[in-house]
Scaffold this active site. Structure first.
Site, PDB file in Angstrom:
ATOM      1  N   SER A   1      -5.093 -36.678  30.759  1.00 51.72           N
ATOM      2  CA  SER A   1      -4.287 -37.627  29.351  1.00 51.72           C
ATOM      3  C   SER A   1      -3.151 -36.760  29.432  1.00 51.72           C
ATOM      4  O   SER A   1      -2.001 -37.140  28.684  1.00 51.72           O
ATOM      5  CB  SER A   1      -5.445 -37.858  28.231  1.00 51.72           C
ATOM      6  OG  SER A   1      -5.761 -36.440  27.773  1.00 51.72           O
ATOM      7  N   SER A   2      -2.872 -35.708  29.412  1.00 47.23           N
ATOM      8  CA  SER A   2      -1.977 -34.376  29.074  1.00 47.23           C
ATOM      9  C   SER A   2      -2.000 -33.079  30.240  1.00 47.23           C
ATOM     10  O   SER A   2      -3.083 -33.137  30.985  1.00 47.23           O
ATOM     11  CB  SER A   2      -1.923 -33.998  28.576  1.00 47.23           C
ATOM     12  OG  SER A   2      -3.296 -33.129  27.812  1.00 47.23           O
TER      13      SER A   2
ATOM     14  N   ILE B   1      -1.673 -30.281  33.036  1.00 45.22           N
ATOM     15  CA  ILE B   1      -2.085 -30.221  34.658  1.00 45.22           C
ATOM     16  C   ILE B   1      -2.331 -31.149  34.649  1.00 45.22           C
ATOM     17  O   ILE B   1      -2.205 -31.781  35.712  1.00 45.22           O
ATOM     18  CB  ILE B   1      -2.248 -29.050  34.250  1.00 45.22           C
ATOM     19  CG1 ILE B   1      -1.881 -27.452  34.092  1.00 45.22           C
ATOM     20  CG2 ILE B   1      -2.615 -28.377  36.408  1.00 45.22           C
ATOM     21  CD1 ILE B   1      -1.731 -25.973  34.213  1.00 45.22           C
ATOM     22  N   GLY B   2      -3.392 -31.914  34.384  1.00 46.04           N
ATOM     23  CA  GLY B   2      -3.858 -33.234  34.817  1.00 46.04           C
ATOM     24  C   GLY B   2      -3.145 -34.167  34.881  1.00 46.04           C
ATOM     25  O   GLY B   2      -3.431 -34.800  36.198  1.00 46.04           O
TER      26      GLY B   2
ATOM     27  N   SER C   1      -8.519 -21.022  34.467  1.00 48.49           N
ATOM     28  CA  SER C   1      -7.566 -19.991  33.863  1.00 48.49           C
ATOM     29  C   SER C   1      -7.081 -18.300  34.988  1.00 48.49           C
ATOM     30  O   SER C   1      -8.393 -18.090  35.113  1.00 48.49           O
ATOM     31  CB  SER C   1      -7.503 -19.677  32.728  1.00 48.49           C
ATOM     32  OG  SER C   1      -7.344 -18.972  32.035  1.00 48.49           O
TER      33      SER C   1
ATOM     34  N   TYR D   1     -13.968 -19.064  25.038  1.00 48.61           N
ATOM     35  CA  TYR D   1     -13.523 -20.201  26.212  1.00 48.61           C
ATOM     36  C   TYR D   1     -13.342 -19.021  27.522  1.00 48.61           C
ATOM     37  O   TYR D   1     -13.471 -19.393  28.823  1.00 48.61           O
ATOM     38  CB  TYR D   1     -12.063 -19.881  26.113  1.00 48.61           C
ATOM     39  CG  TYR D   1     -10.918 -20.362  26.733  1.00 48.61           C
ATOM     40  CD1 TYR D   1     -11.272 -22.278  26.827  1.00 48.61           C
ATOM     41  CD2 TYR D   1     -10.026 -19.782  27.209  1.00 48.61           C
ATOM     42  CE1 TYR D   1     -10.132 -22.354  28.385  1.00 48.61           C
ATOM     43  CE2 TYR D   1      -9.229 -20.197  28.655  1.00 48.61           C
ATOM     44  CZ  TYR D   1      -9.470 -21.460  29.036  1.00 48.61           C
ATOM     45  OH  TYR D   1      -8.604 -22.208  29.947  1.00 48.61           O
TER      46      TYR D   1
END
Length: 286
Positions: A16-17, A19-20, A144, A157
């Site tokens: 939806s936003s 990198i994807g 990451s 994370y």
């Protein structure tokens, strides 16, 4: 989109936003039938607009997939294979950031971060592997630099991303015996994503930080500077190595998306006693 096609099909999560979204458009431009998934398909407007502008709307199919729901994962994978006849690659991209330190947030927050960033990746990979074995396919997971270097106030994370990297590094040689290639892609800072993706209310976070407020302020100052600096990549730049990995004859296992990311990860991989990382992370706290 046509069904039972011989053209290659890739399923990407979290489109939806960021990198994807960029990866979905880029893979479609490279000629892949791209199944762009997201938990809430009402958020597909930005992707649909980007696809239309790139002239690849006919190669992008939006589907609902919640990586934390095993039934949703199984249903989506089954639909893709039924409609296209095969699945050639999966890009695990869906994830969620979280800023905080363990003394001040409960175990429920740790578990929720692990559900999205680790268990969701494992669930989709597990569901896809039989079909990827059949196609000689690929698993690419966007992790990451935080999957290699532990960073202050990112304990949960980074723990999840470390877990993903350990899982994929262990899976890769096993999957290779069945003809499936596995890789992790490690972006550094991606412009504009820090506050939006982590959902930070910075004043509230600082007000609740107690004795950790000064180092937290130092970390936030560093992060905001990093995500707005010349070293930060656009989502399109960070997504480009995903397409390169899909089309390479043989993927490397670990792929950084920028020179900065390579230097940062390299610092950790050469840091046998951990002193270099600890010094650098202390500097981030101001």
């Amino acid at each position: 989109m046509s069904t039972q096609t011989a053209a290659k099909t890739v399923l990407i999560t979290g489109t939806s936003s960021g990198i994807g979204l960029a990866a979905a458009v880029a893979t479609a431009r490279a000629g892949w039938h791209t199944v762009a998934t997201m938990r809430d398909t009402t958020r597909a407007d930005a992707l649909n607009q980007a696809a239309a502008e790139a002239g690849v709307s006919d190669l992008i199919q939006v589907k609902r997939l919640d990586v934390t729901d095993a039934d949703s994962v199984a249903a989506c994978v089954a639909e893709v294979v039924a409609e296209h006849g095969h699945l050639d690659a999966v890009v695990n991209n869906a994830g969620a950031g979280f800023v905080g330190t363990i003394e001040q947030h409960g175990m429920e927050r740790v578990r929720s971060v692990m559900e999205v960033n680790f268990f969701g990746v494992v669930e989709l990979t597990r569901a896809a592997l039989p079909h990827l074995r059949a196609s000689g396919g690929r698993v690419i997971t966007v992790t990451s630099v935080g999957g290699v270097v532990g960073q202050p106030f990112n304990e949960s994370y980074c723990a999840a991303k470390f877990a993903v990297e350990g899982f994929m590094e262990s899976l890769a040689p096993v999957a290779a015996t069945a003809g499936v290639q596995v890789a992790v892609v490690e972006p550094g800072a991606v412009a504009s994503e820090f506050v939006n993706n982590v959902g930070l209310d910075i004043p509230a976070l600082l007000a609740q930080a107690g004795p950790y407020a000064p180092p937290l302020q130092g970390y936030i100052d560093h992060a905001l500077k990093s995500f707005g600096s010349d070293t930060a990549q656009t989502p399109e730049q960070a997504a480009a190595p995903v397409v390169d990995a899909l089309t390479a004859e043989k993927m490397p296992f670990r792929i950084q998306t920028s020179d900065w990311a390579r230097d940062f990860v390299g610092m950790k991989l050469a840091d046998l006693d951990g002193s270099a990382v600890q010094t650098e992370m202390t500097n981030w706290l101001g």
